[in-house]
Motif scaffolding. Structure first.
Motif, PDB file in Angstrom:
ATOM      1  N   GLU A 172     -55.868 -80.951 -31.484  1.00 10.73           N
ATOM      2  CA  GLU A 172     -56.194 -81.815 -30.350  1.00 10.73           C
ATOM      3  C   GLU A 172     -55.036 -82.745 -30.000  1.00 10.73           C
ATOM      4  O   GLU A 172     -54.866 -83.123 -28.841  1.00 10.73           O
ATOM      5  CB  GLU A 172     -57.446 -82.642 -30.664  1.00 10.73           C
ATOM      6  CG  GLU A 172     -58.666 -81.824 -31.058  1.00 10.73           C
ATOM      7  CD  GLU A 172     -59.072 -80.824 -29.993  1.00 10.73           C
ATOM      8  OE1 GLU A 172     -58.639 -80.974 -28.830  1.00 10.73           O
ATOM      9  OE2 GLU A 172     -59.810 -79.877 -30.310  1.00 10.73           O
ATOM     10  N   VAL A 173     -54.242 -83.105 -31.000  1.00 13.10           N
ATOM     11  CA  VAL A 173     -53.066 -83.937 -30.725  1.00 13.10           C
ATOM     12  C   VAL A 173     -52.038 -83.133 -29.934  1.00 13.10           C
ATOM     13  O   VAL A 173     -51.424 -83.636 -28.983  1.00 13.10           O
ATOM     14  CB  VAL A 173     -52.447 -84.448 -32.040  1.00 13.10           C
ATOM     15  CG1 VAL A 173     -51.154 -85.223 -31.754  1.00 13.10           C
ATOM     16  CG2 VAL A 173     -53.433 -85.335 -32.782  1.00 13.10           C
ATOM     17  N   TYR A 174     -51.866 -81.882 -30.325  1.00 14.82           N
ATOM     18  CA  TYR A 174     -50.949 -80.978 -29.630  1.00 14.82           C
ATOM     19  C   TYR A 174     -51.744 -79.749 -29.172  1.00 14.82           C
ATOM     20  O   TYR A 174     -51.765 -78.722 -29.856  1.00 14.82           O
ATOM     21  CB  TYR A 174     -49.805 -80.554 -30.548  1.00 14.82           C
ATOM     22  CG  TYR A 174     -49.020 -81.714 -31.122  1.00 14.82           C
ATOM     23  CD1 TYR A 174     -48.212 -82.497 -30.306  1.00 14.82           C
ATOM     24  CD2 TYR A 174     -49.105 -82.039 -32.477  1.00 14.82           C
ATOM     25  CE1 TYR A 174     -47.495 -83.563 -30.823  1.00 14.82           C
ATOM     26  CE2 TYR A 174     -48.388 -83.101 -33.002  1.00 14.82           C
ATOM     27  CZ  TYR A 174     -47.584 -83.868 -32.166  1.00 14.82           C
ATOM     28  OH  TYR A 174     -46.879 -84.930 -32.678  1.00 14.82           O
ATOM     29  N   PRO A 175     -52.418 -79.842 -28.021  1.00 11.75           N
ATOM     30  CA  PRO A 175     -53.249 -78.720 -27.560  1.00 11.75           C
ATOM     31  C   PRO A 175     -52.405 -77.466 -27.365  1.00 11.75           C
ATOM     32  O   PRO A 175     -51.469 -77.466 -26.565  1.00 11.75           O
ATOM     33  CB  PRO A 175     -53.818 -79.224 -26.229  1.00 11.75           C
ATOM     34  CG  PRO A 175     -53.707 -80.712 -26.294  1.00 11.75           C
ATOM     35  CD  PRO A 175     -52.481 -80.986 -27.098  1.00 11.75           C
ATOM     36  N   PRO A 176     -52.707 -76.388 -28.083  1.00  8.01           N
ATOM     37  CA  PRO A 176     -51.903 -75.172 -27.959  1.00  8.01           C
ATOM     38  C   PRO A 176     -52.361 -74.314 -26.783  1.00  8.01           C
ATOM     39  O   PRO A 176     -53.444 -74.520 -26.221  1.00  8.01           O
ATOM     40  CB  PRO A 176     -52.164 -74.455 -29.285  1.00  8.01           C
ATOM     41  CG  PRO A 176     -53.570 -74.851 -29.624  1.00  8.01           C
ATOM     42  CD  PRO A 176     -53.749 -76.257 -29.123  1.00  8.01           C
ATOM     43  N   SER A 177     -51.536 -73.356 -26.438  1.00 10.16           N
ATOM     44  CA  SER A 177     -51.903 -72.407 -25.386  1.00 10.16           C
ATOM     45  C   SER A 177     -53.054 -71.527 -25.862  1.00 10.16           C
ATOM     46  O   SER A 177     -53.057 -71.036 -26.989  1.00 10.16           O
ATOM     47  CB  SER A 177     -50.700 -71.537 -25.029  1.00 10.16           C
ATOM     48  OG  SER A 177     -51.077 -70.505 -24.143  1.00 10.16           O
ATOM     49  N   GLN A 178     -54.032 -71.337 -24.980  1.00 15.09           N
ATOM     50  CA  GLN A 178     -55.169 -70.473 -25.278  1.00 15.09           C
ATOM     51  C   GLN A 178     -55.017 -69.092 -24.634  1.00 15.09           C
ATOM     52  O   GLN A 178     -55.929 -68.274 -24.698  1.00 15.09           O
ATOM     53  CB  GLN A 178     -56.460 -71.130 -24.773  1.00 15.09           C
ATOM     54  CG  GLN A 178     -56.739 -72.499 -25.360  1.00 15.09           C
ATOM     55  CD  GLN A 178     -56.928 -72.455 -26.865  1.00 15.09           C
ATOM     56  OE1 GLN A 178     -57.507 -71.501 -27.404  1.00 15.09           O
ATOM     57  NE2 GLN A 178     -56.442 -73.478 -27.556  1.00 15.09           N
ATOM     58  N   GLY A 179     -53.882 -68.863 -24.015  1.00 18.39           N
ATOM     59  CA  GLY A 179     -53.681 -67.629 -23.270  1.00 18.39           C
ATOM     60  C   GLY A 179     -53.450 -67.942 -21.806  1.00 18.39           C
ATOM     61  O   GLY A 179     -53.763 -69.037 -21.325  1.00 18.39           O
ATOM     62  N   LEU A 180     -52.913 -66.995 -21.078  1.00 20.64           N
ATOM     63  CA  LEU A 180     -52.505 -67.252 -19.698  1.00 20.64           C
ATOM     64  C   LEU A 180     -53.667 -67.695 -18.816  1.00 20.64           C
ATOM     65  O   LEU A 180     -53.642 -68.790 -18.241  1.00 20.64           O
ATOM     66  CB  LEU A 180     -51.849 -65.998 -19.109  1.00 20.64           C
ATOM     67  CG  LEU A 180     -51.376 -66.118 -17.655  1.00 20.64           C
ATOM     68  CD1 LEU A 180     -50.338 -67.221 -17.516  1.00 20.64           C
ATOM     69  CD2 LEU A 180     -50.824 -64.791 -17.152  1.00 20.64           C
ATOM     70  N   LEU A 181     -54.696 -66.876 -18.693  1.00 18.02           N
ATOM     71  CA  LEU A 181     -55.796 -67.215 -17.790  1.00 18.02           C
ATOM     72  C   LEU A 181     -56.573 -68.448 -18.239  1.00 18.02           C
ATOM     73  O   LEU A 181     -56.883 -69.314 -17.407  1.00 18.02           O
ATOM     74  CB  LEU A 181     -56.725 -66.014 -17.614  1.00 18.02           C
ATOM     75  CG  LEU A 181     -56.217 -64.918 -16.678  1.00 18.02           C
ATOM     76  CD1 LEU A 181     -57.223 -63.778 -16.594  1.00 18.02           C
ATOM     77  CD2 LEU A 181     -55.928 -65.476 -15.289  1.00 18.02           C
ATOM     78  N   PRO A 182     -56.932 -68.581 -19.528  1.00 19.27           N
ATOM     79  CA  PRO A 182     -57.610 -69.822 -19.933  1.00 19.27           C
ATOM     80  C   PRO A 182     -56.788 -71.072 -19.643  1.00 19.27           C
ATOM     81  O   PRO A 182     -57.338 -72.098 -19.231  1.00 19.27           O
ATOM     82  CB  PRO A 182     -57.823 -69.621 -21.438  1.00 19.27           C
ATOM     83  CG  PRO A 182     -57.888 -68.146 -21.617  1.00 19.27           C
ATOM     84  CD  PRO A 182     -56.899 -67.599 -20.629  1.00 19.27           C
ATOM     85  N   ASP A 183     -55.478 -71.004 -19.844  1.00 16.61           N
ATOM     86  CA  ASP A 183     -54.636 -72.169 -19.555  1.00 16.61           C
ATOM     87  C   ASP A 183     -54.629 -72.503 -18.070  1.00 16.61           C
ATOM     88  O   ASP A 183     -54.670 -73.675 -17.681  1.00 16.61           O
ATOM     89  CB  ASP A 183     -53.200 -71.914 -20.015  1.00 16.61           C
ATOM     90  CG  ASP A 183     -53.068 -71.916 -21.528  1.00 16.61           C
ATOM     91  OD1 ASP A 183     -54.039 -72.304 -22.204  1.00 16.61           O
ATOM     92  OD2 ASP A 183     -52.005 -71.510 -22.029  1.00 16.61           O
ATOM     93  N   LEU A 184     -54.560 -71.468 -17.228  1.00 17.83           N
ATOM     94  CA  LEU A 184     -54.463 -71.702 -15.789  1.00 17.83           C
ATOM     95  C   LEU A 184     -55.787 -72.144 -15.176  1.00 17.83           C
ATOM     96  O   LEU A 184     -55.797 -72.843 -14.161  1.00 17.83           O
ATOM     97  CB  LEU A 184     -53.975 -70.434 -15.075  1.00 17.83           C
ATOM     98  CG  LEU A 184     -52.576 -69.919 -15.433  1.00 17.83           C
ATOM     99  CD1 LEU A 184     -52.242 -68.692 -14.600  1.00 17.83           C
ATOM    100  CD2 LEU A 184     -51.522 -70.998 -15.245  1.00 17.83           C
ATOM    101  N   LEU A 185     -56.897 -71.747 -15.786  1.00 10.78           N
ATOM    102  CA  LEU A 185     -58.194 -71.952 -15.140  1.00 10.78           C
ATOM    103  C   LEU A 185     -59.078 -72.999 -15.799  1.00 10.78           C
ATOM    104  O   LEU A 185     -60.167 -73.270 -15.292  1.00 10.78           O
ATOM    105  CB  LEU A 185     -58.967 -70.618 -15.102  1.00 10.78           C
ATOM    106  CG  LEU A 185     -58.341 -69.503 -14.267  1.00 10.78           C
ATOM    107  CD1 LEU A 185     -59.167 -68.231 -14.378  1.00 10.78           C
ATOM    108  CD2 LEU A 185     -58.217 -69.923 -12.810  1.00 10.78           C
ATOM    109  N   SER A 186     -58.657 -73.595 -16.900  1.00 13.33           N
ATOM    110  CA  SER A 186     -59.579 -74.481 -17.616  1.00 13.33           C
ATOM    111  C   SER A 186     -58.901 -75.755 -18.086  1.00 13.33           C
ATOM    112  O   SER A 186     -57.675 -75.860 -18.126  1.00 13.33           O
ATOM    113  CB  SER A 186     -60.178 -73.746 -18.819  1.00 13.33           C
ATOM    114  OG  SER A 186     -59.160 -73.426 -19.756  1.00 13.33           O
ATOM    115  N   ASP A 187     -59.745 -76.738 -18.438  1.00 11.11           N
ATOM    116  CA  ASP A 187     -59.307 -77.942 -19.135  1.00 11.11           C
ATOM    117  C   ASP A 187     -60.187 -78.099 -20.366  1.00 11.11           C
ATOM    118  O   ASP A 187     -60.818 -77.131 -20.810  1.00 11.11           O
ATOM    119  CB  ASP A 187     -59.366 -79.166 -18.215  1.00 11.11           C
ATOM    120  CG  ASP A 187     -60.785 -79.480 -17.747  1.00 11.11           C
ATOM    121  OD1 ASP A 187     -61.732 -78.771 -18.167  1.00 11.11           O
ATOM    122  OD2 ASP A 187     -60.958 -80.433 -16.969  1.00 11.11           O
TER     123      ASP A 187
END
Length: 374
Positions: free
Chosen positions: A292-307
């Motif tokens: 949570e301190v350093y939120p990692p990438s969850q993948g291309l689409l999840p990163d682009l479409l979500s918070d």
């Protein structure tokens, strides 16, 4: 021995058959094939022998005095002034340029005229047979139309354009996935180490900026390769890039300004330090807090479409509209061999889509609230 004799006879018969076939083929008349005229090459029409009692040279001089231009499929091609002369057989011959290269309004008008002559589709992939004649620059036809096979671009130019387009597109694609597509607004917190091989989430605003930059740049290079024209950027394209660039600047500013996410990150950092100070250290709690301190990438689409709250409709609408308009833009580039002039309505809709995204982005929560924190 018998096999050797059979092989010898078979080889002799086969050789005789091939030789006879080759001789017969050599004696066959070769059909004459009409080579397609590639735009940019001179187009010559054989207008035939002038009517009886009319001198060819006089007829040619009369046509030259009229300053006729090409007329393709009923469309007058501006600037393609024809010159007339006589062949060795006394036939009247007219020649005109089919150039679509150059900068400025004249070149743009020629390209637009040829695009119209191709019935709304600039046939780059193959030739089209069109009725071609000569007529006044003001419209109409003076000579009888002749059917001519015309190709929008040579295979060599098409290959080079495709190669340059692919190289430029690949460059922007690599740039996005390697570094420039990820947010860089996450700063380290003292005492909380950033995970090894940490990859920040992808940014939707950066994706849009690189998407349009790649499309416009690759299209420009491809058009330049075929037409040789450097002045192909339209006002609508510049306005579009202004909207996209402005959204990226505002999004970067929003990511860097102090927000409640910073407070929540420090709360997770405190939880991490507390778990690390326990005896023995609580590795599970440390890992959860570190994510949570350093939120990692969850993948291309999840990163682009979500918070932190999940998928968001305002991100989906921007991504969908960006994709649809980008594909339409590329289609128009191949159809007209030029940058499309986007209408005011399209630009307004793009501005509304980007404004909606940014308005909701200001209220997004990228870091979840720690458990047990009010």
């Amino acid at each position: 021995m018998r096999r050797t004799i059979i092989r010898t006879i078979f080889a002799a018969v086969l050789g005789t058959t091939i030789a006879a076939g080759g001789a017969a083929q050599a004696q066959m008349p070769t059909a004459a094939t009409d080579t397609a005229v590639v735009l940019g090459q001179p187009l010559t029409l054989n207008l035939g022998v002038p009517p009886a009692g009319t001198d060819c040279a006089t007829q040619a001089a009369m046509l030259n005095a009229q300053a006729l231009v090409l007329v393709a499929n009923g469309q007058t091609i501006p600037g393609a002034r024809a010159s007339f002369g006589c062949s060795a057989k006394g036939e009247l011959v007219g020649t005109a340029s089919t150039s679509i290269s150059g900068n400025g309004d004249d070149a743009a008008q020629r390209r637009a005229a040829w695009q119209t002559a191709f019935s709304g589709f600039f046939s780059l992939a193959g030739a089209k047979t069109l009725p071609v004649a000569f007529g006044p620059a003001t419209g109409g036809m003076t000579t009888t139309p002749k059917m001519v096979s015309i190709q929008g671009a040579s295979d060599r130019d098409l290959g080079l354009a495709a190669l340059w387009f692919a190289l430029v597109a690949a460059l922007f694609l690599v740039a996005f996935f390697r570094h420039f597509g990820r947010t860089d607004a996450i700063t380290p917190i003292a005492g909380v180490p950033m995970p090894a091989n940490y990859r920040a989430p992808y940014s939707l605003a950066r994706f849009q900026l690189l998407w349009w930059s790649g499309i416009v740049t690759a299209s420009y290079v491809a058009i330049l390769t075929i037409t040789g024209s450097m002045d192909t950027i339209t006002t609508g394209t510049m306005a579009l890039m202004g909207i996209v660039g402005g959204t990226s600047v505002l999004a970067a500013f929003q990511d860097r300004r102090p927000s409640d996410d910073d407070t929540r990150r420090h709360q997770h950092a405190a939880a991490y330090l507390a778990a690390a100070a326990a005896t023995p250290p609580d590795q599970t709690a440390m890992a959860a807090s570190l994510a949570e301190v350093y939120p990692p990438s969850q993948g291309l689409l999840p990163d682009l479409l979500s918070d932190a709250a999940g998928y968001n409709i305002h991100r989906l609408q921007l991504l969908a509209w960006t994709g649809v308009l980008g594909i339409t833009f590329l289609y128009e580039v191949t159809r007209t061999l030029g940058m499309p002039e986007l209408s005011a309505n399209l630009l307004a809709l793009t501005g509304i889509s980007n404004g909606t995204y940014f308005g909701f982005k200001m209220q997004e929560q990228q870091v979840p609230t720690p458990t047990g924190t009010a």
